[in-house]
Enzyme design. Structure first.
Site, PDB file in Angstrom:
ATOM      1  N   THR A 150     -44.902 -53.254 130.963  1.00 24.71           N
ATOM      2  CA  THR A 150     -45.134 -51.827 130.703  1.00 24.71           C
ATOM      3  C   THR A 150     -45.584 -51.040 131.930  1.00 24.71           C
ATOM      4  O   THR A 150     -46.228 -51.585 132.817  1.00 24.71           O
ATOM      5  CB  THR A 150     -46.282 -51.770 129.662  1.00 24.71           C
ATOM      6  N   ARG A 178     -40.532 -54.622 116.024  1.00 20.31           N
ATOM      7  CA  ARG A 178     -41.933 -54.819 116.437  1.00 20.31           C
ATOM      8  C   ARG A 178     -42.375 -53.654 117.329  1.00 20.31           C
ATOM      9  O   ARG A 178     -41.682 -53.269 118.262  1.00 20.31           O
ATOM     10  CB  ARG A 178     -42.060 -56.138 117.193  1.00 20.31           C
ATOM     11  N   GLY A 180     -45.667 -52.329 119.649  1.00 17.68           N
ATOM     12  CA  GLY A 180     -46.904 -52.814 120.259  1.00 17.68           C
ATOM     13  C   GLY A 180     -47.954 -51.731 120.363  1.00 17.68           C
ATOM     14  O   GLY A 180     -47.967 -50.753 119.607  1.00 17.68           O
ATOM     15  N   GLY A 202     -50.070 -55.239 128.763  1.00 13.99           N
ATOM     16  CA  GLY A 202     -50.301 -56.636 128.408  1.00 13.99           C
ATOM     17  C   GLY A 202     -49.796 -56.890 127.005  1.00 13.99           C
ATOM     18  O   GLY A 202     -49.046 -56.084 126.454  1.00 13.99           O
TER      19      GLY A 202
HETATM   20  N1  ASP Z   1     -48.151 -53.641 126.017  1.00 11.90           N
HETATM   21  C1  ASP Z   1     -46.742 -53.817 125.829  1.00 11.90           C
HETATM   22  C2  ASP Z   1     -46.448 -54.208 124.415  1.00 11.90           C
HETATM   23  O1  ASP Z   1     -47.093 -55.078 123.888  1.00 11.90           O
HETATM   24  C3  ASP Z   1     -46.132 -54.828 126.750  1.00 11.90           C
HETATM   25  C4  ASP Z   1     -46.584 -54.830 128.183  1.00 11.90           C
HETATM   26  O2  ASP Z   1     -47.573 -54.233 128.568  1.00 11.90           O
HETATM   27  O3  ASP Z   1     -45.914 -55.487 128.951  1.00 11.90           O
HETATM   28  O4  ASP Z   1     -45.521 -53.688 123.851  1.00 11.90           O
END
Ligand code: ASP
Length: 287
Positions: A150, A178, A180, A202
């Site tokens: 992200t 899904r 996040g 994350g």
């Molecule tokens: N936070 C993002 C998610 O879980 C993924 C990431 O930060 O890489 O969708």
């Protein structure tokens, strides 16, 4: 009034071969946002411009180059939030929009709502004149053999407003549908002019459980620096089995970053220069 801006390119296990490109991409994003802040434009404009630049760069997991879900499709989420009155715009599970962050801003500014998902969000995009693209066009060649994380930005403008922006393709091989932390205010990003703003990256499930960015912005009320507020929420994040990191900005434009992954590329306005770091645990490099 001071200005400030920090961006991140995602917390994770960045391959060494990608470090230089990730840092160059983060620096470019700060340059895009800084140019607007110097013209007196808003923190919202700056974080949107920074994230647009990161979304366009296939090294990052956002926009073109977003990671693919179990069905091989890039399903993207984004959030933008205004610290002035807590208004935000969010989109989730969009597949045919090149710049989810701009669509999120349109949701905030052009609808009475805060959050649109899936086909409804894409219908709204089309109604607003955003060209819908074939989902295959969002797949960057590197995505077939690499994952990354992200992107996000937080800024302070000369009028004392803060803003946060976050954009992602989510988690590699996630279940279709899904969603996040990224589009969820208080999880993926949060902004409050009283204290500052934060943006997280994350594994989203842990970030949602801990409401990481809300906690970080609240921590700015008690900690003297943005860095100490960022550090202070990490043990809480870990109590929720969180894996990732965050960037923080306070009302004076001071910035902080923390992560429990190996790497998290960042770039920020550092006085009259731009500094970058691939990890909070390694020295920053200035221009
Ligand atoms: N936070 C993002 C998610 O879980 C993924 C990431 O930060 O890489 O969708």
């Amino acid at each position: 009034m001071p200005i400030g801006l920090i961006v991140h390119g995602g917390a994770g296990d960045w391959k060494e071969a990608d470090h230089a490109a990730a840092l160059a991409g983060c620096r470019q994003a700060v340059e895009a946002g800084l140019a607007l802040l110097l013209q007196g434009r808003s923190a919202l404009d700056a974080v949107e411009a920074a994230v647009l630049s990161l979304e366009a760069n296939p090294i990052f997991n956002a926009g073109y180059g977003a990671v693919l879900n179990r069905d091989g499709i890039a399903q993207m989420d984004a959030l933008i939030m205004d610290g002035d009155d807590g208004r935000f715009g969010a989109v989730a599970a969009v597949e045919r929009v090149e710049h989810p962050i701009t669509l999120a801003r349109y949701v905030m500014e052009r609808t009475p709502h805060h959050f649109l998902a899936g086909p409804g969000a894409e219908l709204f995009a089309a109604e607003q004149g955003i060209a819908l693209v074939d989902p295959a066009r969002m797949i960057a060649p590197r995505r077939l053999d690499a994952t990354s994380d992200t992107v996000g930005a937080v800024a302070l403008d000369e009028h004392g407003n803060v803003a946060a922006a976050v954009s992602t393709g989510g988690i590699h091989e996630k279940l279709p549908g899904r969603i996040g932390d990224t589009p969820i205010a208080g999880a993926g990003g949060y902004a409050d002019n009283m204290f500052g703003a934060a943006s997280a990256t994350g594994v989203g499930e842990g970030i949602m459980r801990s409401l990481l960015t809300f906690r970080a912005v609240e921590a700015l009320a008690t900690f003297r620096t943005a860095q100490s507020a960022a550090d202070a929420v990490m043990p809480v994040f870990e109590r929720y089995r969180g894996n990732g990191g965050l960037i923080v900005i306070d009302r004076r434009g001071q910035v902080g970053a923390a992560h429990n992954t190996q790497y998290m590329p960042t770039a920020w306005i550092d006085g009259d220069r731009i500094s970058v770091a691939i990890s909070q645990h390694s020295p920053a490099v200035s221009r």
